[in-house]
Design a protein around this motif. Sequence first.
Motif, short mmCIF file in Angstrom:
data_model
loop_
_atom_site.label_atom_id
_atom_site.label_comp_id
_atom_site.label_asym_id
_atom_site.label_seq_id
_atom_site.Cartn_x
_atom_site.Cartn_y
_atom_site.Cartn_z
N ILE A 81 0.86 -1.18 0.00
CA ILE A 81 0.00 0.00 0.00
C ILE A 81 0.90 1.23 0.00
N LEU A 82 0.49 2.27 -0.75
CA LEU A 82 1.27 3.50 -0.87
C LEU A 82 0.36 4.66 -0.46
N THR A 83 0.79 5.42 0.56
CA THR A 83 -0.02 6.52 1.09
C THR A 83 0.70 7.85 0.88
N GLN A 84 -0.03 8.93 1.17
CA GLN A 84 0.57 10.25 1.08
C GLN A 84 1.73 10.41 2.04
N VAL A 87 4.94 9.28 0.43
CA VAL A 87 5.50 10.25 -0.51
C VAL A 87 6.20 11.38 0.26
N ILE A 88 5.57 11.83 1.34
CA ILE A 88 6.20 12.89 2.14
C ILE A 88 7.51 12.42 2.72
N ARG A 89 7.57 11.16 3.15
CA ARG A 89 8.82 10.61 3.68
C ARG A 89 9.91 10.61 2.62
N LEU A 97 12.24 11.13 -7.06
CA LEU A 97 10.98 10.42 -7.27
C LEU A 97 10.85 9.92 -8.70
N SER A 98 11.44 10.60 -9.65
CA SER A 98 11.29 10.19 -11.05
C SER A 98 12.00 8.87 -11.35
N ALA A 99 12.93 8.47 -10.49
CA ALA A 99 13.69 7.24 -10.74
C ALA A 99 13.14 6.06 -9.95
N VAL A 105 8.88 1.62 -3.07
CA VAL A 105 8.61 2.53 -1.95
C VAL A 105 7.34 2.18 -1.20
N MET A 106 6.59 1.20 -1.66
CA MET A 106 5.33 0.85 -1.00
C MET A 106 5.60 0.19 0.36
N THR A 107 4.60 0.21 1.21
CA THR A 107 4.64 -0.53 2.49
C THR A 107 4.23 -1.97 2.22
N ARG A 108 5.17 -2.87 2.39
CA ARG A 108 4.92 -4.27 2.04
C ARG A 108 4.12 -4.99 3.12
N SER A 109 3.41 -6.02 2.67
CA SER A 109 2.61 -6.89 3.56
C SER A 109 1.77 -6.06 4.53
#
Length: 907
Positions: A81-84, A87-89, A97-99, A105-109
Amino acid sequence: MALCASLDLPTLADVVDYHPATASPEAPLTTVLPLLAQAESLCPLTCAVSARSPLALPELDKLKRAADCVVVVSQKEVLGILTQHDVIRLEATWSDLSALRVGEVMTRSPIQITASPQQTLFHVLSLLKQHHIHHLPVLDESGHLAGLVSAESIHQALQPSHFLQWRLVADAMATCVVQALPTASLLAVAQKMHRYQVSCVAITRRQNGQPEGLVTAGDLVQCLQLGCDFAKTSAQTLMSTPPFCTTSATTLWTAHQQMQQHCIHQLLVCDLHGNLQGIVTQTDVLQSMDPTELLSSIQALQQTVEQQNSTLQAMTAALQRQSSQQQQIKAQLKQTEASLAQDVTERKRTELALFASEERWQQLAEKLQLITANAPVCIYEINRSGQVTFANRIDPGIASGQILGNHLSDWFPLRQSHIIESAIAQVFQTHEIRAIAYEIPDSQGTAHAYETQVAPILIDGEVTSAVLIASDVTQRQQAEARLKEQAALIDIATDAILVRSLDDEVIFWSKGAERIYGWSAKAALGQSLNQLLNQKPSPELEAAWKTVLTQGEWQGELQKYTHSGKVLTIESRWTLVRDRAGNPQSILSVDTDITAKRQLEVQFLRAQRLESLGTLASGIAHDLNNLMTPILGIAHLLSVLLKDADEKIQELLEIQLSSVRRGTALVKQILSFARGAEGKYTVMQLRHVINEVKAFSAKTFPKSISIQTDLARDLWTIQGDATHLHQVLMNLCVNARDAMLKGGSLMLSAENFYFDQAQAQRLLDAKPGPYIIVAVTDTGTGIPPEVVDRIFDPFFTTKVPGQGTGLGLSTAVGIVKSHGGFLTVSSQPGQGTQFKVYLPAIAAPLPVTTAEQPLPRGSQELILVVDDETPVCKTARTMLETYNYRVMTATEGTKRSPSTVSTTLKS
């Protein structure tokens, strides 16, 4: 509980977003940023991110809606899951971010749940709070993504009234629970109850472990009645087992029902593993209640019901009068029509009468319309076709003009419309009044309860229509539910709640009063309270009556009798209850049984006497020490001066010297117990002390006892007094010897140990840091459970008179505590005993020791000896003169004895 069940609570399906934003783990992060950035309002950060990673307009058109998180899936399987916040972190760590891709970068499991009827919103909220998250993916039975639920969607779906049924045990429980070991004596349990002012103690084998039982003040009182010895009875022989437990996530109402079902006054709160977390009692609930307010609520409710009944009766009478007048007018019209053909004059007279009647009818109709429009009830008239021909209003929020000519069932839910149609049909068929009850929601969705009467309207003996009179009883039912809950809580209260009239007649008797005094409510109501609970008048009762009548309240202690004749000590609180005019009406009493508390205070005073005995022993030991000093000195001098005496005299001198040394040792032991261990603390190695104790024990103990040591090679150093620690270990070894009369094994071991924060919390006196643990283990008879908690008490001994003073272990505890350590014991009857001495270790080098020098002999040097005891001065002078010293003695600072002065002058 019925009130909670009647609420229409939203389910998990009502708050799930079945079309959440999703992304592939291989997708570039820049393609997902616009979706996360288009939350309700754009901020400077959002604009900066959008400017740095622009997205083409066609791609923006593909975004369905803004979201504050994106679920990362692959073939419908949730990977992360990817939250705002993610992105701020990344932005805060200056990442490019472009790379990056979404999967990097998602939070796994992430935490997930499976959709099922058993899943409640409360369970979902608990998961969100427990893991400090805001989003929870929902899976179907196949494990694929079904939707997304958030804390915001749950709170939007819940109404404020829904939270009333979710008051948890965690909101009211006490997290600090007094605990004791199963082997602890009842005296120790009673002392803990008095020290912490509690009425129960949880029995556990370790701090906050799984509870094995519960000992209450009532159990201790019953034990006293049976004549049990508190000091010799262990807690595990009396405790209630297994204890009744609940969890912190249980509702308070469920906990109340559990206490009421099992007739108990408290519940232990445990986690899912059975470990103790806290305690919840009835007293917490009782203190939040106001019995005076309860009586006022009952009176207000009764008045409201009477007013509504009066209004209903008035409206029914008005309708009946209206129907009767209609019948009279129709009859007059028929007579007028019949006489028109015969007499025109009579016709005109009839027309005038009819006009007057119609005018009166119009006035009556207008008056009735005004009355019905302002009536606190809903009134409908229904014809045989089911159409509404009259309505003062329809609740909630619909004008009467919208319903006239239509069917009443068109404006109500299906279930309620069936109830109303069935009642109307029965009225048309039986010509009898029917009473029904139903609930309908208003325009905001709030359910309202109605009690309705359906009555027939008869004209010429036929039912032409039916009238419905509906009363909104929602507030009354809610008040009744609150009163029932308060009455139930009063019934489970441990205190006795009584209400008496000013003539001392009992008018209310709670369940708590039945439990405390033994009389049932049926037997107590109507009786004189003083005759019921007091066998004879007392000055305290007369003073209480005068105070409550003049000041409005009184509080104090009284002696009262139960049904069985038992005398109780009661802490009573009286409140004068007044009516609406302010006149005294009755007296409300709340009685608390503090008999057990007073008995525990007596036990505590006994323990305090032991402390006073220690203070007295300190003063006696000081005087004994002054007496024993010259005796010991003279005995030593006699053994030196009478070296050539015969064998019998030498034997008597040896016996005298041995007895004096034993007396001196006893005095030192009493001083160590009374004042605490005092001595010279140096950096030392315990290895040498343990070896000395082993060597001395091997020479003096019976050969049937084998003595072994097990010492760590790199044993740490401590700061302490070697003499005092030698005394502690010798005392433990001697006790072990006395427990192995038929032989056995004695083990002396020492090891290094470091207490971390968690381990230190398991032992009461431990602190985080390095320790040395010295263990003395024997294979003797062991210590009975009823004795193990008393072995450290001063002057307590299991040995026969003359073989022990009872000061050994109490002195050892004082010495160990003076070194900053503590001592523990574990024993099983028939399996031996192990004492462990915990001493704080230090990182310091050992001091350099020098060889012991012999006592020097003098060369006629002059020495001044000052002591307030003349025998001590004389003994010291004799000993110093024996070693070739000149001595000047003084018992105070301003005078010298003549003999001393003469000695000085001669020299």
